[in-house]
Design a protein around this motif. Structure first.
Motif, PDB file in Angstrom:
ATOM      1  N   UNK A   9      14.874   5.405  -9.784  1.00 27.48           N
ATOM      2  CA  UNK A   9      14.058   6.519  -9.282  1.00 27.48           C
ATOM      3  C   UNK A   9      14.082   6.572  -7.756  1.00 27.48           C
ATOM      4  N   UNK A  10      14.023   5.411  -7.139  1.00 29.62           N
ATOM      5  CA  UNK A  10      14.040   5.347  -5.674  1.00 29.62           C
ATOM      6  C   UNK A  10      15.389   5.843  -5.138  1.00 29.62           C
TER       7      UNK A  10
ATOM      8  N   UNK B 244      17.449   7.929  -6.592  1.00 28.34           N
ATOM      9  CA  UNK B 244      17.479   9.386  -6.790  1.00 28.34           C
ATOM     10  C   UNK B 244      16.721  10.099  -5.683  1.00 28.34           C
ATOM     11  N   UNK B 245      15.552   9.578  -5.349  1.00 27.42           N
ATOM     12  CA  UNK B 245      14.725  10.189  -4.297  1.00 27.42           C
ATOM     13  C   UNK B 245      15.445  10.165  -2.957  1.00 27.42           C
ATOM     14  N   UNK B 246      16.122   9.058  -2.669  1.00 29.41           N
ATOM     15  CA  UNK B 246      16.855   8.923  -1.400  1.00 29.41           C
ATOM     16  C   UNK B 246      18.007   9.928  -1.336  1.00 29.41           C
ATOM     17  N   UNK B 247      18.755  10.068  -2.420  1.00 28.47           N
ATOM     18  CA  UNK B 247      19.898  10.985  -2.440  1.00 28.47           C
ATOM     19  C   UNK B 247      19.445  12.444  -2.415  1.00 28.47           C
TER      20      UNK B 247
ATOM     21  N   UNK C  93      18.174   1.693   2.586  1.00 33.77           N
ATOM     22  CA  UNK C  93      16.966   2.502   2.407  1.00 33.77           C
ATOM     23  C   UNK C  93      16.106   2.012   1.245  1.00 33.77           C
ATOM     24  N   UNK C  94      16.756   1.528   0.181  1.00 36.73           N
ATOM     25  CA  UNK C  94      15.983   1.004  -0.957  1.00 36.73           C
ATOM     26  C   UNK C  94      15.205  -0.251  -0.539  1.00 36.73           C
ATOM     27  N   UNK C  95      15.848  -1.128   0.225  1.00 41.12           N
ATOM     28  CA  UNK C  95      15.207  -2.381   0.623  1.00 41.12           C
ATOM     29  C   UNK C  95      14.030  -2.159   1.580  1.00 41.12           C
ATOM     30  N   UNK C  96      13.948  -0.986   2.174  1.00 42.97           N
ATOM     31  CA  UNK C  96      12.797  -0.666   3.022  1.00 42.97           C
ATOM     32  C   UNK C  96      11.518  -0.498   2.198  1.00 42.97           C
ATOM     33  N   UNK C  97      11.702  -0.105   0.932  1.00 44.58           N
ATOM     34  CA  UNK C  97      10.527   0.190   0.103  1.00 44.58           C
ATOM     35  C   UNK C  97      10.436  -0.673  -1.156  1.00 44.58           C
TER      36      UNK C  97
ATOM     37  N   UNK D   3       0.844  -1.198   0.000  1.00 44.55           N
ATOM     38  CA  UNK D   3       0.000   0.000   0.000  1.00 44.55           C
ATOM     39  C   UNK D   3       0.878   1.245   0.000  1.00 44.55           C
ATOM     40  N   UNK D   4       0.491   2.224  -0.778  1.00 45.64           N
ATOM     41  CA  UNK D   4       1.278   3.457  -0.863  1.00 45.64           C
ATOM     42  C   UNK D   4       1.316   4.193   0.467  1.00 45.64           C
ATOM     43  N   UNK D   5       0.248   4.029   1.281  1.00 44.54           N
ATOM     44  CA  UNK D   5       0.232   4.738   2.567  1.00 44.54           C
ATOM     45  C   UNK D   5       1.166   4.117   3.599  1.00 44.54           C
ATOM     46  N   UNK D   6       1.843   3.024   3.214  1.00 47.41           N
ATOM     47  CA  UNK D   6       2.873   2.458   4.085  1.00 47.41           C
ATOM     48  C   UNK D   6       4.226   3.122   3.846  1.00 47.41           C
ATOM     49  N   UNK D   7       4.281   4.032   2.891  1.00 51.13           N
ATOM     50  CA  UNK D   7       5.539   4.707   2.600  1.00 51.13           C
ATOM     51  C   UNK D   7       6.194   4.234   1.317  1.00 51.13           C
ATOM     52  N   UNK D   8       5.619   3.238   0.675  1.00 49.02           N
ATOM     53  CA  UNK D   8       6.167   2.745  -0.592  1.00 49.02           C
ATOM     54  C   UNK D   8       5.818   3.713  -1.716  1.00 49.02           C
ATOM     55  N   UNK D   9       6.736   3.862  -2.672  1.00 48.53           N
ATOM     56  CA  UNK D   9       6.532   4.787  -3.779  1.00 48.53           C
ATOM     57  C   UNK D   9       6.693   4.075  -5.116  1.00 48.53           C
ATOM     58  N   UNK D  10       5.990   4.573  -6.113  1.00 47.86           N
ATOM     59  CA  UNK D  10       6.096   4.012  -7.458  1.00 47.86           C
ATOM     60  C   UNK D  10       7.413   4.460  -8.100  1.00 47.86           C
ATOM     61  N   UNK D  11       7.849   3.746  -9.125  1.00 39.96           N
ATOM     62  CA  UNK D  11       9.056   4.127  -9.851  1.00 39.96           C
ATOM     63  C   UNK D  11      10.055   2.994  -9.932  1.00 39.96           C
ATOM     64  N   UNK D  12      11.076   3.179 -10.745  1.00 40.86           N
ATOM     65  CA  UNK D  12      12.128   2.174 -10.894  1.00 40.86           C
ATOM     66  C   UNK D  12      13.068   2.243  -9.697  1.00 40.86           C
TER      67      UNK D  12
END
Length: 342
Positions: free
Chosen positions: A288-289, A291-294, A309-313, A276-285
């Motif tokens: 992309x994830x 890039x968002x983290x950095x 951090x990537x493995x969290x989502x 579920x997106x409301x768990x903090x997961x985001x769409x994208x490759x």
């Protein structure tokens, strides 16, 4: 015939014997559906060539006479039927939706005429109270000592109000903490009378809330994931729906997969695995994830921290993250072990 069914049948026939005129027996039988489908005032009026209002007046007068006869003990078969109904209502929480009470008394799924037969008896019994069905309430029967129709409806409205104010589904135990009932089962019995409420997975909420009354595939998927509270493969979601208490739960795996793809509430985080997106997961490759983290960090991060951090989502292998970091157009290596945006 089952003993309870025989007793109820005798109470109904004994009550009808009190009504002397055949036309009046016809009106009551048709209005309550004792021998077939329930009929409206208009339908009966057309059949008897009298007005709708006249049918209503006759029905009211007949029920008053039956009530008086019952109080005077003229319907000898009634006492045994009342005893059966009161015993079952006591076990169910003193009040119950008509269909639930009928099914318990007969020990099986009942027919419409069997249910209306019980309702008919209750309408003139001094020991029972009835709640008429309308847009807010299901037809229900209660023990008269527990309260009349108005009192029962008041209890239902109180529960509906608490759930509305809570703004989210609530368990019977949580309702019990907010109310003064002898037992939580009594709250469940009262809540079941309301047409404004629905229940699912031991929680109660407004019937319009998908969490307790999912009406389409997407809502059912959401309820399953919310209940599990962990990412699931779409095939496992299909199995959970098939094993659930949902209405219309026979849906194909392909249909479930299609809905998962289209709804923004669901995020693909691995091979066929959704969260579920409301768990903090985001769409994208994965890129992309990263890039968002950095971008959020605003400074170089170690390879280990990025992977963590990537493995969290995302449900991916660590090597997949490391391969994406090798994209020099997107990421720049700093020193031996850190990365930033290119």
């Amino acid at each position: 015939m089952d003993q309870n069914a025989e007793i109820l049948k005798n109470a109904i026939s004994g009550s009808l014997k009190i009504i002397e005129q055949e036309r009046e027996k016809e009106i009551i039988s048709r209005r309550f559906g004792l021998t077939g489908n329930k009929e409206t005032l208009e339908q009966i009026g057309e059949m008897l060539s009298i007005t709708r209002e006249r049918v209503r007046q006759l029905e009211k007068a007949i029920l008053i006479r039956l009530q008086i006869s019952a109080e005077e003990g003229q319907i000898t078969e009634l006492a045994a039927a009342e005893k059966i109904l009161i015993r079952n209502l006591t076990e169910m929480g003193r009040v119950a939706k008509l269909s639930d009470l009928a099914d318990k008394v007969y020990g099986r799924t009942t027919t419409a005429s069997e249910r209306t037969g019980i309702y008919f008896i209750a309408t003139f019994s001094k020991s029972l109270s009835v709640v008429e069905e309308n847009d807010k309430y299901n037809a229900a029967i209660g023990i008269a000592e527990y309260g009349d129709s108005a009192a029962i409806r008041g209890r239902v409205d109180e529960i509906v109000k608490i759930i509305k104010e809570n703004k989210a589904p609530i368990t019977i135990d949580e309702l019990d903490n907010k109310l003064n009932y002898e037992h939580p089962d009594h709250i469940k019995a009262v809540a079941s009378i309301s047409k404004l409420l629905a229940t699912l997975n031991w929680s109660w909420g407004l019937a319009k809330w998908p969490a307790v009354n999912p009406k389409n595939i997407r809502d059912k998927i959401f309820v399953i994931l919310e209940a599990k509270h962990e990412p699931m493969h779409f095939s496992d979601i299909a199995k959970e729906i098939a094993d659930s208490n949902f209405k219309r739960k026979n849906v194909t795996i392909q249909a479930i997969h299609n809905e998962l793809i289209k709804d923004p509430r669901f995020v693909l985080i691995g091979r066929g695995i959704y969260a579920l997106s409301n768990w903090g997961y985001k769409k994208g490759t994965i890129a992309d994830i990263i890039k968002s983290i950095l971008e959020k960090a605003e400074e170089p991060l170690s390879r280990e921290e990025i992977v963590k951090q990537v493995l969290r989502v995302r449900k991916v292998k660590e090597t997949t993250v490391l391969l994406n970091l090798q994209n020099k157009d997107s990421f720049k290596k700093i020193g031996k072990n850190s990365y930033t945006l290119a």
